[in-house]
Design a protein around this motif. Structure first.
Motif, mmCIF file in Angstrom:
data_model
loop_
_atom_site.group_PDB
_atom_site.id
_atom_site.type_symbol
_atom_site.label_atom_id
_atom_site.label_comp_id
_atom_site.label_asym_id
_atom_site.label_seq_id
_atom_site.Cartn_x
_atom_site.Cartn_y
_atom_site.Cartn_z
ATOM 1 N N ASN A 43 -13.157 2.623 2.311
ATOM 2 C CA ASN A 43 -12.333 1.740 1.497
ATOM 3 C C ASN A 43 -10.939 1.653 2.106
ATOM 4 O OD1 ASN A 43 -10.956 0.309 -0.461
ATOM 5 N ND2 ASN A 43 -10.743 2.084 -1.824
ATOM 6 N N VAL A 44 -10.701 0.594 2.851
ATOM 7 C CA VAL A 44 -9.421 0.435 3.551
ATOM 8 C C VAL A 44 -8.351 -0.210 2.662
ATOM 9 C CG1 VAL A 44 -10.426 0.430 5.868
ATOM 10 C CG2 VAL A 44 -10.253 -1.741 4.614
ATOM 11 N N ALA A 45 -8.693 -0.520 1.413
ATOM 12 C CA ALA A 45 -7.715 -1.102 0.483
ATOM 13 C C ALA A 45 -6.959 -0.029 -0.302
ATOM 14 C CB ALA A 45 -8.414 -2.042 -0.502
ATOM 15 N N LYS A 46 -7.458 1.195 -0.277
ATOM 16 C CA LYS A 46 -6.870 2.266 -1.089
ATOM 17 C C LYS A 46 -5.382 2.454 -0.770
ATOM 18 C CE LYS A 46 -7.585 7.125 -2.241
ATOM 19 N NZ LYS A 46 -8.418 8.312 -1.955
ATOM 20 N N GLY A 47 -4.548 2.306 -1.807
ATOM 21 C CA GLY A 47 -3.105 2.493 -1.652
ATOM 22 C C GLY A 47 -2.379 1.357 -0.941
ATOM 23 N N LYS A 48 -3.121 0.298 -0.583
ATOM 24 C CA LYS A 48 -2.486 -0.806 0.148
ATOM 25 C C LYS A 48 -1.689 -1.708 -0.800
ATOM 26 C CE LYS A 48 -3.922 0.327 4.246
ATOM 27 N NZ LYS A 48 -5.174 -0.098 4.886
ATOM 28 N N LYS A 49 -0.743 -2.462 -0.202
ATOM 29 C CA LYS A 49 0.178 -3.302 -0.964
ATOM 30 C C LYS A 49 -0.554 -4.481 -1.613
ATOM 31 C CE LYS A 49 4.319 -6.041 -0.427
ATOM 32 N NZ LYS A 49 4.714 -7.128 0.447
ATOM 33 N N VAL A 50 -0.256 -4.710 -2.880
ATOM 34 C CA VAL A 50 -0.865 -5.807 -3.634
ATOM 35 C C VAL A 50 0.226 -6.737 -4.132
ATOM 36 C CG1 VAL A 50 -2.380 -6.408 -5.574
ATOM 37 C CG2 VAL A 50 -2.652 -4.199 -4.426
ATOM 38 N N THR A 51 -0.001 -8.025 -3.988
ATOM 39 C CA THR A 51 0.874 -9.019 -4.610
ATOM 40 C C THR A 51 0.016 -9.844 -5.564
ATOM 41 O OG1 THR A 51 0.509 -10.479 -2.739
ATOM 42 C CG2 THR A 51 2.528 -9.163 -2.711
ATOM 43 N N SER A 52 0.657 -10.605 -6.433
ATOM 44 C CA SER A 52 -0.104 -11.354 -7.432
ATOM 45 C C SER A 52 0.623 -12.624 -7.823
ATOM 46 C CB SER A 52 -0.305 -10.478 -8.676
ATOM 47 O OG SER A 52 -0.928 -11.226 -9.708
ATOM 48 N N SER A 53 -0.138 -13.573 -8.364
ATOM 49 C CA SER A 53 0.453 -14.779 -8.935
ATOM 50 C C SER A 53 1.236 -14.417 -10.204
ATOM 51 C CB SER A 53 -0.649 -15.785 -9.261
ATOM 52 O OG SER A 53 -1.654 -15.152 -10.033
ATOM 53 N N ASP A 54 0.992 -13.233 -10.754
ATOM 54 C CA ASP A 54 1.732 -12.740 -11.919
ATOM 55 C C ASP A 54 2.267 -11.351 -11.574
ATOM 56 O OD1 ASP A 54 2.784 -11.970 -14.300
ATOM 57 O OD2 ASP A 54 0.918 -12.110 -15.458
ATOM 58 N N MET A 55 3.509 -11.334 -11.054
ATOM 59 C CA MET A 55 4.082 -10.046 -10.625
ATOM 60 C C MET A 55 4.674 -9.260 -11.796
ATOM 61 S SD MET A 55 3.332 -9.452 -7.516
ATOM 62 C CE MET A 55 4.437 -8.175 -6.874
ATOM 63 N N GLU A 56 4.644 -9.859 -13.018
ATOM 64 C CA GLU A 56 5.117 -9.118 -14.198
ATOM 65 C C GLU A 56 3.976 -9.029 -15.194
ATOM 66 O OE1 GLU A 56 8.682 -11.083 -15.498
ATOM 67 O OE2 GLU A 56 9.831 -10.301 -13.801
ATOM 68 N N PRO A 57 3.040 -8.123 -14.927
ATOM 69 C CA PRO A 57 1.839 -8.034 -15.770
ATOM 70 C C PRO A 57 2.168 -7.783 -17.250
ATOM 71 C CG PRO A 57 1.619 -6.682 -13.803
ATOM 72 C CD PRO A 57 3.048 -7.134 -13.856
ATOM 73 N N VAL A 58 1.262 -8.241 -18.111
ATOM 74 C CA VAL A 58 1.405 -8.028 -19.552
ATOM 75 C C VAL A 58 1.287 -6.532 -19.842
ATOM 76 C CG1 VAL A 58 0.497 -8.690 -21.822
ATOM 77 C CG2 VAL A 58 0.290 -10.283 -19.892
ATOM 78 N N ILE A 59 0.290 -5.908 -19.220
ATOM 79 C CA ILE A 59 0.055 -4.461 -19.344
ATOM 80 C C ILE A 59 -0.123 -3.888 -17.943
ATOM 81 C CG2 ILE A 59 -1.530 -2.654 -20.213
ATOM 82 C CD1 ILE A 59 -2.450 -4.691 -22.349
ATOM 83 N N GLY A 60 0.467 -2.735 -17.693
ATOM 84 C CA GLY A 60 0.254 -2.022 -16.437
ATOM 85 C C GLY A 60 1.066 -2.585 -15.284
ATOM 86 N N GLU A 61 0.732 -2.105 -14.079
ATOM 87 C CA GLU A 61 1.447 -2.480 -12.858
ATOM 88 C C GLU A 61 0.454 -2.998 -11.828
ATOM 89 O OE1 GLU A 61 4.683 -2.276 -12.875
ATOM 90 O OE2 GLU A 61 4.829 -1.137 -14.745
ATOM 91 N N ILE A 62 0.924 -3.888 -10.959
ATOM 92 C CA ILE A 62 0.075 -4.474 -9.914
ATOM 93 C C ILE A 62 -0.510 -3.393 -8.987
ATOM 94 C CG2 ILE A 62 0.209 -5.889 -7.790
ATOM 95 C CD1 ILE A 62 -0.127 -7.517 -10.321
ATOM 96 N N GLU A 63 0.265 -2.305 -8.776
ATOM 97 C CA GLU A 63 -0.193 -1.230 -7.879
ATOM 98 C C GLU A 63 -1.528 -0.632 -8.333
ATOM 99 O OE1 GLU A 63 3.065 -1.210 -9.201
ATOM 100 O OE2 GLU A 63 3.722 -2.262 -7.394
ATOM 101 N N GLN A 64 -1.849 -0.798 -9.611
ATOM 102 C CA GLN A 64 -3.093 -0.216 -10.155
ATOM 103 C C GLN A 64 -4.356 -0.839 -9.551
ATOM 104 O OE1 GLN A 64 -1.415 -0.453 -14.397
ATOM 105 N NE2 GLN A 64 -2.988 1.127 -14.578
#
Ligand SMILES: [Ca+2]
Ligand SMILES: [Ca+2]
Length: 246
Positions: free
Chosen positions: A93-114
């Motif tokens: 799994n080469v995605a583990k801990g990798k940087k994530v961006t999103s069309s919604d960088m201010e999630p309703v619940i939680g963080e994008i890093e999750q």
């Protein structure tokens, strides 16, 4: 005996070839039978040096896969665990801990890093909740990789179906270069990415596995457009099974 001595040499050759072929056939049958007796049948792909990718599933939050969800074009549950997915040895799994961006960088619940934090539990607190409508998350693998599979869990606390799921690979973060679609169940092109032919599926603790066939890419993007319970979008985890491109 009489026929052999009397026959011209050209007539002997085909019959002796037949004997050789018959012996070869018997030998190969014997070798094949011996192999079958000696060991269990090897899984398909073993001859090419392929091995099951190291998937670690989270604890299920419910039993079985309900079939009474009123969703069209819904994939029938397999009724047994998914078959192992084979890829070259060393694929992780080469995605583990990798940087994530999103069309919604201010999630309703939680963080994008999750999305890539390796926590795949189905419980509250283990998923990020993005806003309504079409939303996506993009994982930067940091360098070009050979990608064999994308495995993702939107949500598995309760059975749900997420709509217009599209999984893409690209060479750039903006998804303009060498974009390839691995999965698309937006069959009426609501999201404008093109109409897909894949089926809707119920989320479970097994996650959804999409074959990437060793495609080379640095960026992985997943789209969705709400689910059958509400208009929001969720991610528990996205895993990308691959290896650095040579
Ligand atoms: Ca997570
Ligand atoms: Ca649609």
């Amino acid at each position: 005996m009489k026929r052999q001595t009397a026959a011209p040499s050209t007539a002997v050759r085909p019959s002796s070839r037949r004997v050789v072929l018959a012996i070869a056939a018997l030998l190969s049958l014997g070798v094949f039978a011996g192999t079958l007796e000696a060991q269990a049948p090897a899984p398909a792909g073993a001859a090419q040096g392929l091995v099951p990718i190291p998937i670690q599933l989270p604890k299920p939050m419910f039993e079985g896969t309900p079939q009474n969800l009123r969703v069209p074009n819904l994939q029938k549950p397999l009724g047994r665990p998914r078959d192992p997915f084979l890829a070259p040895a060393g694929v992780t799994n080469v995605a583990k801990g990798k940087k994530v961006t999103s069309s919604d960088m201010e999630p309703v619940i939680g963080e994008i890093e999750q999305v890539t934090d390796a926590d795949k539990k189905g419980a509250e607190g283990s998923f990020v909740e993005l806003g309504p409508g079409v939303q996506h998350v993009t994982i930067d693998l940091g360098a070009m990789h050979e990608v064999y599979a994308v495995l993702f869990w939107h949500f598995h606390k309760t059975p749900r179906v997420y709509f217009d799921v599209v999984v893409q690979l690209a060479d750039d973060a903006g998804f303009t270069k060498n974009v390839r679609t691995l999965f698309n169940n937006d069959n009426d092109n609501t999201s404008g990415l093109g109409a897909g032919t894949d089926m809707n599926f119920v989320e479970t603790s097994e996650g959804k596995l999409v074959d990437a066939k060793g495609a080379r890419a640095r960026y992985v993007r997943l789209y969705s457009r709400g689910n059958n319970a509400n208009e929001l979008n969720h991610y528990v985890e996205v895993e990308v099974f691959g290896r650095p491109a040579k």
